[in-house]
Write an enzyme that holds these catalytic residues in place. Structure first.
Site, PDB file in Angstrom:
ATOM      1  N   HIS A   1      34.005 -34.946 -79.191  1.00 46.35           N
ATOM      2  CA  HIS A   1      34.049 -33.599 -79.769  1.00 46.35           C
ATOM      3  C   HIS A   1      35.378 -33.333 -80.470  1.00 46.35           C
ATOM      4  CE1 HIS A   1      31.522 -30.066 -80.056  1.00 46.35           C
ATOM      5  NE2 HIS A   1      32.596 -29.297 -79.941  1.00 46.35           N
TER       6      HIS A   1
ATOM      7  N   ARG B   1      34.929 -33.804 -84.101  1.00 44.38           N
ATOM      8  CA  ARG B   1      34.261 -32.648 -84.724  1.00 44.38           C
ATOM      9  C   ARG B   1      35.279 -31.524 -84.962  1.00 44.38           C
ATOM     10  NH1 ARG B   1      29.246 -29.618 -85.198  1.00 44.38           N
ATOM     11  NH2 ARG B   1      29.363 -27.589 -84.167  1.00 44.38           N
TER      12      ARG B   1
ATOM     13  N   LYS C   1      21.957 -27.331 -81.775  1.00 42.07           N
ATOM     14  CA  LYS C   1      21.676 -26.483 -80.627  1.00 42.07           C
ATOM     15  C   LYS C   1      20.531 -25.524 -80.947  1.00 42.07           C
ATOM     16  CE  LYS C   1      26.153 -26.415 -78.277  1.00 42.07           C
ATOM     17  NZ  LYS C   1      27.263 -25.558 -77.810  1.00 42.07           N
TER      18      LYS C   1
ATOM     19  N   TYR D   1      38.895 -22.021 -85.891  1.00 48.31           N
ATOM     20  CA  TYR D   1      39.594 -23.011 -86.695  1.00 48.31           C
ATOM     21  C   TYR D   1      40.575 -22.372 -87.676  1.00 48.31           C
ATOM     22  CZ  TYR D   1      36.224 -26.088 -84.582  1.00 48.31           C
ATOM     23  OH  TYR D   1      35.482 -26.769 -83.660  1.00 48.31           O
TER      24      TYR D   1
ATOM     25  N   ARG E   1      27.937 -33.109 -83.508  1.00 47.23           N
ATOM     26  CA  ARG E   1      28.088 -33.110 -82.058  1.00 47.23           C
ATOM     27  C   ARG E   1      27.627 -34.478 -81.551  1.00 47.23           C
ATOM     28  NH1 ARG E   1      25.429 -28.118 -83.234  1.00 47.23           N
ATOM     29  NH2 ARG E   1      26.690 -26.285 -82.697  1.00 47.23           N
TER      30      ARG E   1
END
Length: 300
Positions: free
Chosen positions: A243, A246, A174, A278, A150
């Site tokens: 992002h 990523r 996170k 994904y 990130r």
């Protein structure tokens, strides 16, 4: 109530939660406190399930908040009330039964390998100053795509987080959750090209990996602006943002390996359902290939 919230946030600080996380939690609780004041409630123990329902309904229907934002506020409330119960400041938890039905998640946009190569393999600028900036930026982009970081994790990296022997990075993600991710060959080489330049910019004993020419830790906004700058320089028409790299990392790893659990670990997702998006991306790609290639797939 304010004193108890401050006490809770202080405990999170002691537990090494990031300052940005603490600020976000504090800001998320302000609308709730205003709601309680308007309802003339001055004690956490007086809050009922109905109060929580009314508050969530207000945020969604009246304040027109996005469900994902209200979900975040609810998550903060859950943590706060869990702490209040644990420390016996209240006797019942009014938040437990509440859930917010999530909206259908949009599939993230991806770019193909050729476009990524167009960004990452573009020629170095002729200007010496711009060349130094490009070598730093390339190292950042290679890590975003090569290690699936990130942007907040990227700018938060310290030199001590890099294991040079095994070519690994220690990442704080996170919720201050730590994970270890590999550094790919291209990213490692890009780092080696940048680090000597970093030494010439260093003004203090900063431990940050990525710094500005003034010697200060780089900001997420700067990374966003730099990737747009280099996308334009490489004549890439798509909108590029950190992002996105990523997303491409996750999709390409999953497509090549089929290992959903492994991708979950690499991305630092707590819930595998977050990673499963994904699989949909990969299937969407396969469906497109099928539709374009199979003679009986085409429909008028």
């Amino acid at each position: 109530m304010i004193n108890l919230i401050e006490q809770w946030l202080h405990e999170l600080t002691v537990q090494h939660y990031k300052a940005t996380t603490i600020r976000t939690y504090h800001q998320s609780l302000q609308p709730f406190l205003a709601f309680l004041q308007h309802a003339n409630i001055h004690d956490f123990d007086k809050i009922t399930r109905q109060h929580i329902s009314d508050y969530l309904a207000k945020r969604i229907d009246k304040d027109k908040m996005a469900k994902v934002s209200v979900q975040h506020e609810l998550t903060v409330l859950r943590q706060l009330f869990h702490w209040l119960i644990k420390n016996e400041f209240i006797h019942q938890n009014p938040v437990l039964a509440h859930k917010i039905k999530r909206s259908a998640r949009n599939l993230p946009t991806l770019v193909d390998i050729d476009t990524l190569n167009q960004l990452l393999e573009q020629a170095e600028p002729d200007n010496a100053k711009q060349r130094q900036l490009w070598l730093r930026d390339k190292a950042m982009f290679e890590l975003l795509y090569g290690s699936g970081l990130r942007v907040s994790e990227l700018v938060g990296l310290n030199l001590s987080d890099i294991n040079s022997h095994d070519k690994l990075i220690h990442v704080i993600g996170k919720g201050d959750k730590a994970r270890i991710v590999p550094i790919g060959r291209k990213a490692w080489q890009a780092l080696q090209n940048y680090l000597p330049i970093r030494q010439t910019w260093l003004k203090t004993s900063s431990s940050a990996v990525f710094i500005s020419q003034k010697g200060e830790r780089i900001s997420t906004r700067t990374v966003e602006l730099r990737i747009k700058h280099h996308a334009k320089r490489a004549n890439i028409p798509q909108t590029m943002y950190p992002h996105l790299l990523r997303h491409c990392f996750a999709s390409h790893i999953l497509s090549g390996s089929g290992d959903l659990r492994g991708v979950q670990e690499l991305l630092g997702h707590e819930d595998i359902s977050t990673t499963q998006i994904y699989t949909h991306l990969d299937f969407a790609h396969l469906s497109k290939v099928y539709d374009n290639a199979h003679p009986r797939s085409r429909r008028s």
